[in-house]
Design an enzyme around this catalytic site. Structure first.
Site, PDB file in Angstrom:
ATOM      1  N   HIS A  12       0.807  -1.243   0.017  1.00 13.92           N
ATOM      2  CA  HIS A  12      -0.089   0.170  -0.003  1.00 13.92           C
ATOM      3  C   HIS A  12       0.803   1.230  -0.086  1.00 13.92           C
ATOM      4  O   HIS A  12       0.303   2.325  -0.144  1.00 13.92           O
ATOM      5  CB  HIS A  12      -0.899  -0.168   1.226  1.00 13.92           C
ATOM      6  CG  HIS A  12      -0.284   0.280   2.504  1.00 13.92           C
ATOM      7  ND1 HIS A  12       0.580  -0.787   3.296  1.00 13.92           N
ATOM      8  CD2 HIS A  12      -0.222   1.545   3.052  1.00 13.92           C
ATOM      9  CE1 HIS A  12       0.930  -0.106   4.397  1.00 13.92           C
ATOM     10  NE2 HIS A  12       0.665   1.378   4.247  1.00 13.92           N
ATOM     11  N   VAL A  16       1.363   1.917  -7.065  1.00 17.01           N
ATOM     12  CA  VAL A  16       0.200   0.948  -7.453  1.00 17.01           C
ATOM     13  C   VAL A  16      -0.721   0.935  -6.024  1.00 17.01           C
ATOM     14  O   VAL A  16      -2.040   1.282  -6.058  1.00 17.01           O
ATOM     15  CB  VAL A  16       0.332  -0.212  -8.268  1.00 17.01           C
ATOM     16  CG1 VAL A  16      -1.283  -1.051  -8.263  1.00 17.01           C
ATOM     17  CG2 VAL A  16       1.076  -0.167  -9.377  1.00 17.01           C
ATOM     18  N   GLY A  17      -0.165   0.227  -5.094  1.00 17.10           N
ATOM     19  CA  GLY A  17      -0.726   0.079  -3.826  1.00 17.10           C
ATOM     20  C   GLY A  17      -1.455   1.484  -3.350  1.00 17.10           C
ATOM     21  O   GLY A  17      -2.706   1.390  -2.736  1.00 17.10           O
ATOM     22  N   TYR A 137      12.054 -10.562 -14.392  1.00 25.35           N
ATOM     23  CA  TYR A 137      10.894  -9.883 -13.792  1.00 25.35           C
ATOM     24  C   TYR A 137       9.615 -10.406 -14.521  1.00 25.35           C
ATOM     25  O   TYR A 137       8.545 -10.811 -13.874  1.00 25.35           O
ATOM     26  CB  TYR A 137      11.002  -8.323 -13.760  1.00 25.35           C
ATOM     27  CG  TYR A 137       9.824  -7.529 -13.341  1.00 25.35           C
ATOM     28  CD1 TYR A 137       9.415  -7.694 -12.113  1.00 25.35           C
ATOM     29  CD2 TYR A 137       9.016  -7.085 -14.318  1.00 25.35           C
ATOM     30  CE1 TYR A 137       8.127  -6.686 -11.730  1.00 25.35           C
ATOM     31  CE2 TYR A 137       7.877  -6.172 -14.131  1.00 25.35           C
ATOM     32  CZ  TYR A 137       7.606  -6.179 -12.810  1.00 25.35           C
ATOM     33  OH  TYR A 137       6.543  -5.424 -12.402  1.00 25.35           O
ATOM     34  N   LYS A 141       6.316 -12.657 -13.158  1.00 25.13           N
ATOM     35  CA  LYS A 141       4.945 -12.144 -13.131  1.00 25.13           C
ATOM     36  C   LYS A 141       3.925 -13.116 -13.801  1.00 25.13           C
ATOM     37  O   LYS A 141       2.815 -13.434 -13.760  1.00 25.13           O
ATOM     38  CB  LYS A 141       4.948 -10.646 -13.841  1.00 25.13           C
ATOM     39  CG  LYS A 141       5.172  -9.708 -13.102  1.00 25.13           C
ATOM     40  CD  LYS A 141       4.308  -9.369 -11.833  1.00 25.13           C
ATOM     41  CE  LYS A 141       4.759  -8.237 -11.113  1.00 25.13           C
ATOM     42  NZ  LYS A 141       3.778  -7.878 -10.088  1.00 25.13           N
ATOM     43  N   THR A 165      -0.462  -0.910 -18.323  1.00 25.36           N
ATOM     44  CA  THR A 165       0.760  -0.462 -19.153  1.00 25.36           C
ATOM     45  C   THR A 165       1.657   0.404 -18.274  1.00 25.36           C
ATOM     46  O   THR A 165       1.452   0.248 -16.930  1.00 25.36           O
ATOM     47  CB  THR A 165       0.233   0.550 -20.421  1.00 25.36           C
ATOM     48  OG1 THR A 165       1.057   0.680 -21.039  1.00 25.36           O
ATOM     49  CG2 THR A 165      -0.686   1.768 -19.689  1.00 25.36           C
ATOM     50  N   ASN A 166       2.738   1.095 -18.855  1.00 29.13           N
ATOM     51  CA  ASN A 166       3.534   1.910 -17.951  1.00 29.13           C
ATOM     52  C   ASN A 166       2.897   2.859 -17.145  1.00 29.13           C
ATOM     53  O   ASN A 166       2.127   3.459 -17.805  1.00 29.13           O
ATOM     54  CB  ASN A 166       4.503   2.609 -18.812  1.00 29.13           C
ATOM     55  CG  ASN A 166       5.508   1.632 -19.728  1.00 29.13           C
ATOM     56  OD1 ASN A 166       5.314   0.393 -19.806  1.00 29.13           O
ATOM     57  ND2 ASN A 166       6.755   2.199 -19.915  1.00 29.13           N
ATOM     58  N   ARG A 188      15.304  14.243 -13.317  1.00 25.49           N
ATOM     59  CA  ARG A 188      16.624  14.784 -13.957  1.00 25.49           C
ATOM     60  C   ARG A 188      16.469  16.020 -14.476  1.00 25.49           C
ATOM     61  O   ARG A 188      17.015  17.030 -14.358  1.00 25.49           O
ATOM     62  CB  ARG A 188      17.286  13.708 -15.030  1.00 25.49           C
ATOM     63  CG  ARG A 188      17.716  12.557 -14.377  1.00 25.49           C
ATOM     64  CD  ARG A 188      18.956  12.108 -14.921  1.00 25.49           C
ATOM     65  NE  ARG A 188      18.779  11.508 -16.329  1.00 25.49           N
ATOM     66  CZ  ARG A 188      18.224  10.474 -16.997  1.00 25.49           C
ATOM     67  NH1 ARG A 188      17.795   9.676 -15.991  1.00 25.49           N
ATOM     68  NH2 ARG A 188      18.171  10.407 -18.169  1.00 25.49           N
ATOM     69  N   ASP A 270      17.626   0.624 -25.735  1.00 31.02           N
ATOM     70  CA  ASP A 270      16.038   1.264 -25.935  1.00 31.02           C
ATOM     71  C   ASP A 270      15.165   0.238 -25.363  1.00 31.02           C
ATOM     72  O   ASP A 270      13.899   0.931 -25.384  1.00 31.02           O
ATOM     73  CB  ASP A 270      15.778   1.290 -27.695  1.00 31.02           C
ATOM     74  CG  ASP A 270      16.183   2.632 -28.268  1.00 31.02           C
ATOM     75  OD1 ASP A 270      16.285   3.481 -27.505  1.00 31.02           O
ATOM     76  OD2 ASP A 270      16.242   2.600 -29.519  1.00 31.02           O
TER      77      ASP A 270
HETATM   78  P1  GDP Z   1      10.512  -0.088 -20.279  1.00 35.80           P
HETATM   79  O1  GDP Z   1       9.177   0.352 -20.870  1.00 35.80           O
HETATM   80  O2  GDP Z   1      10.293  -1.568 -19.668  1.00 35.80           O
HETATM   81  O3  GDP Z   1      11.298  -0.207 -21.277  1.00 35.80           O
HETATM   82  O4  GDP Z   1      11.218   0.641 -19.114  1.00 35.80           O
HETATM   83  P2  GDP Z   1      11.848   2.240 -18.881  1.00 35.80           P
HETATM   84  O5  GDP Z   1      10.638   3.109 -18.601  1.00 35.80           O
HETATM   85  O6  GDP Z   1      12.702   1.876 -18.016  1.00 35.80           O
HETATM   86  O7  GDP Z   1      12.194   2.730 -20.441  1.00 35.80           O
HETATM   87  C1  GDP Z   1      11.419   2.994 -21.362  1.00 35.80           C
HETATM   88  C2  GDP Z   1      12.330   3.765 -22.417  1.00 35.80           C
HETATM   89  O8  GDP Z   1      12.714   5.130 -22.171  1.00 35.80           O
HETATM   90  C3  GDP Z   1      13.709   3.015 -22.934  1.00 35.80           C
HETATM   91  O9  GDP Z   1      13.509   3.174 -24.249  1.00 35.80           O
HETATM   92  C4  GDP Z   1      14.643   3.818 -22.348  1.00 35.80           C
HETATM   93  O10 GDP Z   1      15.922   3.790 -23.227  1.00 35.80           O
HETATM   94  C5  GDP Z   1      14.182   5.200 -22.588  1.00 35.80           C
HETATM   95  N1  GDP Z   1      14.803   6.350 -21.585  1.00 35.80           N
HETATM   96  C6  GDP Z   1      15.050   7.255 -21.724  1.00 35.80           C
HETATM   97  N2  GDP Z   1      15.745   8.023 -20.853  1.00 35.80           N
HETATM   98  C7  GDP Z   1      15.467   7.088 -19.752  1.00 35.80           C
HETATM   99  C8  GDP Z   1      15.861   7.177 -18.377  1.00 35.80           C
HETATM  100  O11 GDP Z   1      16.413   8.097 -17.865  1.00 35.80           O
HETATM  101  N3  GDP Z   1      15.463   6.227 -17.300  1.00 35.80           N
HETATM  102  C9  GDP Z   1      14.758   5.032 -17.968  1.00 35.80           C
HETATM  103  N4  GDP Z   1      14.406   4.136 -17.123  1.00 35.80           N
HETATM  104  N5  GDP Z   1      14.637   5.048 -19.341  1.00 35.80           N
HETATM  105  C10 GDP Z   1      14.675   5.950 -19.958  1.00 35.80           C
END
Ligand code: GDP
Length: 312
Positions: A12, A16-17, A137, A141, A165-166, A188, A270
């Site tokens: 929690h 998500v929680g 991971y 799942k 999704t993300n 950042r 990527d």
């Molecule tokens: P994914 O959706 O499982 O691939 O997870 P991420 O959220 O870590 O990465 C998504 C995409 O964002 C990938 O193509 C990464 O290369 C790009 N990306 C660009 N900048 C960043 C960064 O600062 N952190 C992360 N995690 N991904 C980044």
């Protein structure tokens, strides 16, 4: 579920929680059981068993997991597979042993094949190789999904699995290197603005496409499905909308108000080229997201600024 049902939200305090918890409270559910990591270690089988025997929750949202971005996933892959297998096995087995009426297991879109046709339908699960960077991971799942379905088949347990999704929103991990792309970039760009740094590095080529769902929309979807979805087949939760990482970086830069330059670091991976979920199944049931990316980014950035001391 009714307003006095005993509901356990595992995880929690996470992204998500905490969203599920906020929504449950908002909807008037009053008997919500929660335990911090310090109070209950979900990787500890005996502790989880004791907890379920004592508390006897009726409904369980299984949102506890070890999660991270693309670099964290490949660096700590042993921890990711072990801890997720432990957490979900302990909770699913104890839920069964203690007669839980319904359990909702949180999966992830990375369970789908790396090169799945787009948008990704639920039935594409296990039809091709996984993306390498988060295979450990994703495998954990997938095991969780299989467990929910196997308990349904063998014992008639009402355990469902949902594939978001993300996600992004309050209480995310905003670590500049280890978080997912959206929170990592917010952090950042913000740090660069505050310190007056002239450039911000963004990883990869900027070409991959991703779909982003605000976690408050996910919270609404999870409660909606807990109340209405009685099927052990998996169901996607998304927006049906996608952006390139380059578009996302531009939007984050604008949201933060950073005036320096973006530098692309193509030595970073990527990951999968495109990841858009097919959301027709949940749309047919009557659920749609309500928070657009620009608004969701603005409110998440506001949250980060207000809570940044705790989220470093
Ligand atoms: P994914 O959706 O499982 O691939 O997870 P991420 O959220 O870590 O990465 C998504 C995409 O964002 C990938 O193509 C990464 O290369 C790009 N990306 C660009 N900048 C960043 C960064 O600062 N952190 C992360 N995690 N991904 C980044």
């Amino acid at each position: 579920m009714d307003s006095v049902s005993k509901i356990f939200v595992a995880g929690h305090r996470g992204l998500v929680g905490s969203a599920i918890l906020r929504k449950l409270i908002q909807d008037g559910y009053t008997k919500i059981v929660r335990r911090t990591h310090e109070e209950l270690d979900l990787t500890d089988q005996a502790a989880v068993r004791d907890f379920f025997e004592t508390e006897k929750p009726e409904y369980v949202f299984l949102a506890a997991a070890r999660v991270g971005g693309i670099i964290a996933n490949s660096t700590y892959s042993a921890d990711f597979i072990r801890e997720n297998l432990q957490i979900q096995t302990n909770v699913i087995e104890s839920a069964h042993a203690n007669g839980v009426k319904k359990l909702l297991f949180l999966g992830t879109s990375c369970i789908y094949p790396k090169l799945a046709p787009q948008p990704i339908k639920e039935e594409y699960l296990m039809t091709g190789p996984l993306e390498d960077t988060n295979r450990a991971y994703a495998t954990a799942k997938i095991a969780g999904i299989e467990m929910c379905q196997a308990y349904h088949r063998q014992y008639g347990s009402n355990f469902i699995s949902v594939m978001p999704t993300n996600l992004y929103g309050p209480n995310d991990n905003f670590h500049p290197q280890q978080a997912h792309v959206l929170p990592a970039l917010l952090r950042r760009f913000h740090d660069a603005k505050v310190s007056g740094t002239h450039t911000v590095e963004v990883w990869g080529t900027g070409e991959p496409l991703r779909e982003f769902l605000h976690v408050d929309d996910l919270g609404t979807a999870c409660i909606f499905l807990m109340e209405r979805y009685e099927n052990s087949s998996i169901i996607n939760i998304g927006t049906g909308e996608e952006v390139t990482i380059k578009e996302l970086a531009n939007l984050v830069q604008k949201t933060v108000g950073y005036t320096g330059d973006v530098v692309w670091d193509a030595s970073k991976p990527d990951g999968t080229p495109r990841k858009l979920l097919d959301t027709s199944k949940i749309h047919k049931l009557g659920w749609h997201h309500t928070i657009g990316l620009a608004d969701g980014l603005a409110s998440t950035y506001q949250w980060l600024v207000e809570h940044q001391e705790e989220r470093l």
